[in-house]
Scaffold this active site. Structure first.
Site, PDB file in Angstrom:
ATOM      1  N   TYR A   1       7.054  -8.403   8.803  1.00 15.51           N
ATOM      2  CA  TYR A   1       6.586  -7.024   8.934  1.00 15.51           C
ATOM      3  C   TYR A   1       6.807  -6.530  10.355  1.00 15.51           C
ATOM      4  CZ  TYR A   1       3.858  -7.957   4.660  1.00 15.51           C
ATOM      5  OH  TYR A   1       3.458  -8.289   3.400  1.00 15.51           O
TER       6      TYR A   1
ATOM      7  N   ARG B   1      -3.214  -5.387   8.601  1.00 16.07           N
ATOM      8  CA  ARG B   1      -4.207  -4.477   9.202  1.00 16.07           C
ATOM      9  C   ARG B   1      -5.385  -5.252   9.779  1.00 16.07           C
ATOM     10  NH1 ARG B   1      -7.079  -2.179   3.923  1.00 16.07           N
ATOM     11  NH2 ARG B   1      -5.900  -3.307   2.359  1.00 16.07           N
TER      12      ARG B   1
ATOM     13  N   ASP C   1      -6.732   0.647   8.712  1.00 18.94           N
ATOM     14  CA  ASP C   1      -5.446   1.305   8.960  1.00 18.94           C
ATOM     15  C   ASP C   1      -5.702   2.777   9.271  1.00 18.94           C
ATOM     16  OD1 ASP C   1      -5.942   2.565   6.527  1.00 18.94           O
ATOM     17  OD2 ASP C   1      -4.473   1.397   5.401  1.00 18.94           O
TER      18      ASP C   1
ATOM     19  N   ASP D   1       0.835  -1.198   0.000  1.00 17.63           N
ATOM     20  CA  ASP D   1       0.000   0.000   0.000  1.00 17.63           C
ATOM     21  C   ASP D   1       0.870   1.250   0.000  1.00 17.63           C
ATOM     22  OD1 ASP D   1      -2.293  -1.537   0.041  1.00 17.63           O
ATOM     23  OD2 ASP D   1      -2.519  -1.440   2.220  1.00 17.63           O
TER      24      ASP D   1
END
Length: 309
Positions: A68, A181, A82, A40
């Site tokens: 991550y 998310r 998010d 993203d």
């Protein structure tokens, strides 16, 4: 001179994965450039880029595990799950959450778990992407997905968090298709509060790590110096999770023509086997879906030529 190789790119915030590909095509003066899974715009991190003949292995890099580092925000949820979305639910009371409670929530979400993809995502339902329905205000049933969470590590040292809005950082090692998310929302649910993911960085993608990566500005400088070949990884690097076997002379012509062959024993424990010539990938084979005891080519690779970088 043809450019072939895998570029470990550090995608900066504010750019789409497609933006990176577009800019690299201009920098490297080649059209054959592809990324290995979207990040993203507000997410930074490791984004391996396949150039030239290595675009053939992009899908296998995409399928490899990821790492991550994320910040989970407890206190309110958003429509996008998010920090970019509008608030949809809020808990404005003072909260106290202990380290033990967070660790228990993380443990409960480790292993194979079920996720419902966010409405603002590219998952397709009925031929349309979920975010297209979301933007049109149309509610649709989202498919359940099984994803693999290998580990979740709490990165903060505190023993207790208190306040209306609470934040803590985690490191996640996971398989393909995981929505971090959504995982943040699930962590909030396990703690009994609405939540969202307030920040995300991808630190590893397959064999590629943060410290391996270059920014677009660095790639541009290297390309202008004519030394881009020094930072590119070979095609074999993208297939490193599969066994590598040198082609036996008696099988060369059969493999060259893409013929079905007796199955290799290694295919009992792995999805693919890479056959090489002088260490260079030549053919990717898998178990034949219909013929017992046989294997068939999934993909064929040409050998490098002298004019390649």
């Amino acid at each position: 001179m043809a450019i072939n190789g895998i570029l470990p790119l550090w995608k900066e915030k504010g750019m789409t994965s497609h933006d990176c590909v577009f800019k690299l095509r201009k920098i490297l003066k080649t059209k054959k450039v592809g990324h290995t899974g979207t990040l993203d715009p507000e997410v930074d991190g490791v984004l391996p880029i396949c150039i030239g003949n290595t675009t053939k292995v992009a899908e296998y890099i995409t399928d490899q595990g990821k790492t991550y580092e994320a910040e989970v925000a407890i206190g309110f949820s958003t429509e996008t799950e998010d920090a970019t979305g509008q608030m949809v639910e809020q808990n404005s009371e003072d909260k106290k959450i202990t380290r033990g409670q967070i660790l228990a929530a993380l443990e409960g979400l480790t292993g194979e778990i079920t996720q419902i993809p966010p409405m603002y995502s590219a998952v397709k339902v009925g031929g349309k992407k979920l975010y297209e329905y979301a933007r049109a205000g149309i509610a649709v049933e989202r498919p359940l997905r099984k994803v693999q969470i290998d580990s979740i590590e709490l990165l903060d040292d505190a023993e207790e968090w208190a306040g209306v809005n609470i934040h803590f950082r985690i490191r996640i090692k996971c398989g393909k298709g995981t929505y971090i998310r959504t995982l943040a929302v699930q962590i909030g649910e396990a703690l009994g509060y609405p939540a969202h993911m307030s920040q995300l960085t991808r630190t590893e993608s397959g064999k590629f790590k943060k410290e391996d990566c270059l920014t677009l500005a660095q790639v541009d400088e290297i390309a202008q110096n004519g030394t881009i070949g020094t930072v590119l990884k070979p095609l074999a690097y993208g297939l490193a999770e599969f066994p590598l076997l040198e082609v036996q002379p008696e099988n060369f012509f059969a493999m060259k023509n893409g013929q079905v062959l007796p199955v290799h024993p290694l295919l009992e424990s792995t999805k693919f086997v890479v056959f090489t010539i002088s260490g260079e990938p030549f053919a990717l084979y898998k178990k034949h879906p219909d013929k017992a005891g046989k294997m068939k080519p999934e993909k064929m690779f040409g050998l490098p030529t002298e004019d390649e970088v």
